[in-house]
Motif scaffolding. Sequence first.
Motif, short mmCIF file in Angstrom:
data_model
loop_
_atom_site.label_atom_id
_atom_site.label_comp_id
_atom_site.label_asym_id
_atom_site.label_seq_id
_atom_site.Cartn_x
_atom_site.Cartn_y
_atom_site.Cartn_z
N LYS A 1 0.84 -1.19 0.00
CA LYS A 1 0.00 0.00 0.00
C LYS A 1 0.87 1.25 0.00
O LYS A 1 2.01 1.22 0.47
CB LYS A 1 -0.93 0.02 1.21
N MET A 2 0.33 2.35 -0.53
CA MET A 2 1.02 3.64 -0.55
C MET A 2 0.21 4.64 0.27
O MET A 2 -1.01 4.64 0.23
CB MET A 2 1.18 4.14 -1.99
N TYR A 3 0.93 5.50 1.00
CA TYR A 3 0.29 6.57 1.77
C TYR A 3 0.95 7.91 1.44
O TYR A 3 2.18 7.99 1.36
CB TYR A 3 0.46 6.33 3.28
N PRO A 4 0.17 8.97 1.26
CA PRO A 4 0.77 10.30 1.13
C PRO A 4 1.26 10.79 2.49
O PRO A 4 0.70 10.44 3.52
CB PRO A 4 -0.39 11.16 0.61
N VAL A 5 2.33 11.59 2.47
CA VAL A 5 2.88 12.13 3.71
C VAL A 5 3.21 13.60 3.52
O VAL A 5 3.36 14.08 2.41
CB VAL A 5 4.15 11.37 4.17
N SER A 6 3.34 14.30 4.63
CA SER A 6 3.91 15.64 4.63
C SER A 6 5.33 15.56 5.17
O SER A 6 5.67 14.64 5.91
CB SER A 6 3.07 16.60 5.50
N VAL A 7 6.16 16.51 4.76
CA VAL A 7 7.55 16.55 5.20
C VAL A 7 7.84 17.94 5.77
O VAL A 7 7.66 18.94 5.08
CB VAL A 7 8.52 16.25 4.03
N ALA A 8 8.24 17.98 7.03
CA ALA A 8 8.53 19.26 7.67
C ALA A 8 9.82 19.84 7.12
O ALA A 8 10.77 19.11 6.80
CB ALA A 8 8.63 19.08 9.18
N ASP A 9 9.87 21.16 7.02
CA ASP A 9 11.08 21.83 6.53
C ASP A 9 12.30 21.49 7.38
O ASP A 9 13.43 21.48 6.87
CB ASP A 9 10.88 23.35 6.52
N GLU A 10 12.07 21.22 8.67
CA GLU A 10 13.18 20.94 9.57
C GLU A 10 13.67 19.48 9.49
O GLU A 10 14.65 19.12 10.13
CB GLU A 10 12.79 21.26 11.00
N PHE A 11 12.99 18.66 8.71
CA PHE A 11 13.37 17.25 8.60
C PHE A 11 14.69 17.13 7.84
O PHE A 11 14.80 17.59 6.69
CB PHE A 11 12.29 16.46 7.87
N ASN A 12 15.70 16.54 8.45
CA ASN A 12 17.01 16.45 7.80
C ASN A 12 17.74 15.14 8.09
O ASN A 12 18.97 15.09 8.05
CB ASN A 12 17.89 17.63 8.21
N SER A 13 17.01 14.08 8.39
CA SER A 13 17.67 12.78 8.59
C SER A 13 18.27 12.29 7.28
O SER A 13 17.71 12.52 6.20
CB SER A 13 16.68 11.75 9.14
N THR B 1 -2.42 11.08 16.32
CA THR B 1 -2.89 9.97 17.15
C THR B 1 -1.87 8.87 17.41
O THR B 1 -2.00 8.11 18.37
CB THR B 1 -4.12 9.32 16.49
N ARG B 2 -0.87 8.74 16.54
CA ARG B 2 0.10 7.66 16.67
C ARG B 2 1.48 8.15 16.25
O ARG B 2 1.60 9.12 15.48
CB ARG B 2 -0.26 6.44 15.79
N LEU B 3 2.52 7.45 16.73
CA LEU B 3 3.89 7.82 16.38
C LEU B 3 4.75 6.57 16.26
O LEU B 3 4.68 5.67 17.10
CB LEU B 3 4.47 8.75 17.46
N ILE C 1 -2.04 6.86 9.68
CA ILE C 1 -1.05 6.42 10.67
C ILE C 1 -1.66 5.38 11.60
O ILE C 1 -0.98 4.44 12.04
CB ILE C 1 -0.45 7.60 11.47
N ASN C 2 -2.96 5.50 11.89
CA ASN C 2 -3.61 4.49 12.72
C ASN C 2 -3.55 3.12 12.03
O ASN C 2 -3.29 2.09 12.67
CB ASN C 2 -5.07 4.87 12.97
N GLU C 3 -3.80 3.12 10.71
CA GLU C 3 -3.77 1.87 9.96
C GLU C 3 -2.36 1.31 9.89
O GLU C 3 -2.13 0.12 10.15
CB GLU C 3 -4.31 2.11 8.56
N LEU C 4 -1.38 2.16 9.55
CA LEU C 4 0.01 1.71 9.47
C LEU C 4 0.48 1.19 10.82
O LEU C 4 1.17 0.16 10.90
CB LEU C 4 0.90 2.86 9.00
N PHE C 5 0.12 1.89 11.89
CA PHE C 5 0.50 1.49 13.25
C PHE C 5 -0.04 0.09 13.57
O PHE C 5 0.62 -0.70 14.25
CB PHE C 5 -0.06 2.52 14.23
N SER C 6 -1.23 -0.22 13.07
CA SER C 6 -1.82 -1.53 13.35
C SER C 6 -1.15 -2.64 12.57
O SER C 6 -1.26 -3.82 12.92
CB SER C 6 -3.32 -1.52 13.01
N ILE C 7 -0.42 -2.28 11.50
CA ILE C 7 0.21 -3.29 10.64
C ILE C 7 1.63 -3.60 11.06
O ILE C 7 2.01 -4.77 11.18
CB ILE C 7 0.20 -2.81 9.17
N VAL C 8 2.45 -2.56 11.26
CA VAL C 8 3.90 -2.79 11.40
C VAL C 8 4.31 -2.89 12.87
O VAL C 8 4.00 -2.01 13.67
CB VAL C 8 4.72 -1.70 10.69
N PRO C 9 5.02 -3.94 13.24
CA PRO C 9 5.51 -4.07 14.61
C PRO C 9 6.84 -3.36 14.80
O PRO C 9 7.43 -2.83 13.84
CB PRO C 9 5.68 -5.59 14.76
N SER C 10 7.32 -3.34 16.02
CA SER C 10 8.66 -2.84 16.29
C SER C 10 9.67 -3.67 15.50
O SER C 10 9.45 -4.85 15.20
CB SER C 10 8.98 -2.93 17.78
#
Length: 199
Positions: free
Chosen positions: A91-103, A137-139, A182-191
């Motif tokens: 599956k594909m999900y759209p995301v936003s990217v913060a200007d401060e993101f620099n990893s 709601t999730r991180l 993010i709720n859906e992705l959180f329910s799918i992927v484990p640590s």
Amino acid sequence: IAGAASMMIFNGEGTSPEVLGYTAKKGDTLSRVAAQFGTTVEALVNLNRMSAADTSLRVGQKISVYKGDWLIKLSPSGRRLYLYDGGKFFKMYPVSVADEFNSAPGKYSVRTRIKCPVWKNRGRTYPPVSPENILGTRLLECADPVKDGTARPFWIHGTNKPEGVGNRIKGPGFIGMKNEDINELFSIVPSKTAVELMK
């Protein structure tokens, strides 16, 4: 369409070789079963139509388990998150990217999963219910998979500004998703799910 079909199978609507049968043993809990098969408690609850208020297992109880082999590929430039299972697009999900993101681009893994995250910024704390909490709601905290690695961790999180998803956004934050995504992705992927951060 492919993503919707994938989720139907993941939630038990149809058949798939990834969906296995399991018989609960003495001492089993949903957390233990989830860890054994590389899935999440949320996925087990959804797949088996369990009540969130009663997730106990009885000895001999038969449940279904979706055994996935997950990989997240994240494209900040394309503002897309791609989820793969066993090397196959899921599956594909759209995301936003913060200007401060620099990893830096490279390999990461999901280190921490947090429900209802608290946002702390410049000496202030914003609880989950605060409209100023940018984390939604999730991180999912993504970190260097190598112990004591040098790659800077980053977060994939929900948002209080869903209209910004699909764009670069000003201000603090990392990788934002609509809360329902993010709720859906959180329910799918484990640590320990592998994460590939692309350029």
